[in-house]
Design an enzyme around this catalytic site. Sequence first.
Site, mmCIF file in Angstrom:
data_model
loop_
_atom_site.group_PDB
_atom_site.id
_atom_site.type_symbol
_atom_site.label_atom_id
_atom_site.label_comp_id
_atom_site.label_asym_id
_atom_site.label_seq_id
_atom_site.Cartn_x
_atom_site.Cartn_y
_atom_site.Cartn_z
ATOM 1 N N ASP A 213 0.861 -1.024 0.018
ATOM 2 C CA ASP A 213 -0.169 0.028 0.038
ATOM 3 C C ASP A 213 0.812 1.213 -0.009
ATOM 4 O O ASP A 213 2.162 1.328 0.076
ATOM 5 C CB ASP A 213 -1.085 0.127 1.342
ATOM 6 C CG ASP A 213 -0.053 -0.250 2.375
ATOM 7 O OD1 ASP A 213 1.018 -0.331 2.454
ATOM 8 O OD2 ASP A 213 -0.885 -0.049 3.624
ATOM 9 N N ASP A 215 2.582 4.233 1.901
ATOM 10 C CA ASP A 215 2.493 4.787 3.420
ATOM 11 C C ASP A 215 1.698 5.917 3.571
ATOM 12 O O ASP A 215 0.981 6.607 2.522
ATOM 13 C CB ASP A 215 3.958 5.104 3.536
ATOM 14 C CG ASP A 215 4.349 5.255 5.102
ATOM 15 O OD1 ASP A 215 4.129 4.127 5.731
ATOM 16 O OD2 ASP A 215 5.285 5.908 5.615
#
Length: 268
Positions: A213, A215
């Site tokens: 993903d 940050d």
Amino acid sequence: MTENIRKIKLGIIGGTGFEDADLLSNYEKKKVHTPYGATSDLVVTGTIDGVDLAAISRHGESHTLIPGNVNFRANIWAMKDLGVTHIIGTTACGSLREDIKPGDLVFVDQFIDRSYKREQTFYEGTLTCHITMAEPFCFNLRKLFMNGAKKMKVPFHEKGTMVSIEGPRFSTKAESHLFRQWGCDVVNMTIVPECILAREVGIHYASIAMVTDYDCWKERDGGLSVDEIMATIEKNTSSGEKLIFDVLKHIKSWDDCGCDVAYQYAML
Ligand SMILES: [Zn+2]
């Protein structure tokens, strides 16, 4: 099998997909005693495509070890003890760049160390080892990753800087923005000191970093659900495993990277 292949023993540290006894011939799961205590988990050994390998699940059998509690020295010592010549470390990571997307693989070439309570050396007695870290990852292994990922048509990045944080908490937004300003591309919690210790014992090491993903620097509409993150992790794990199978077909001994002898020039 060539003479070259016979000398190779590949170590895999990560959330390994090599626990399956059907994948390996000569499958064994064993305890390896080290001067640093227990490894994260029992070590799986066996052979695939004529290449011997040894695999350790970094976070232990039910993912019970937080990053700061992983016994990195025991894991690397066990690998050396078993005759491992090359290690592939697989790791999930967060992206610090818009163009490094969830699902991408990053074959990092640099790290910045933000860990602060880990043992980072085997040399703490009468010998001091000032090991070179200018190029911390084996470029020959990284080249194999690139060739494999191209064939598999998996989105990947040839290089990148990993900031390795202590964890287990994630970064604040301020930290995440700071890491971007520092030129970091991805963030994880385990690459340090694993790659350092491997170099101290002369093992070629490189990492397949799998982006789960973005940050927290990136503002999201509504955020990701756990299901979405798990779906990315599953996809990543399977591309990481496939890539390791491709590496197994092409791995060989090489001496132009210098990973195996760096420690010999580092002793005081
Ligand atoms: Zn190397």
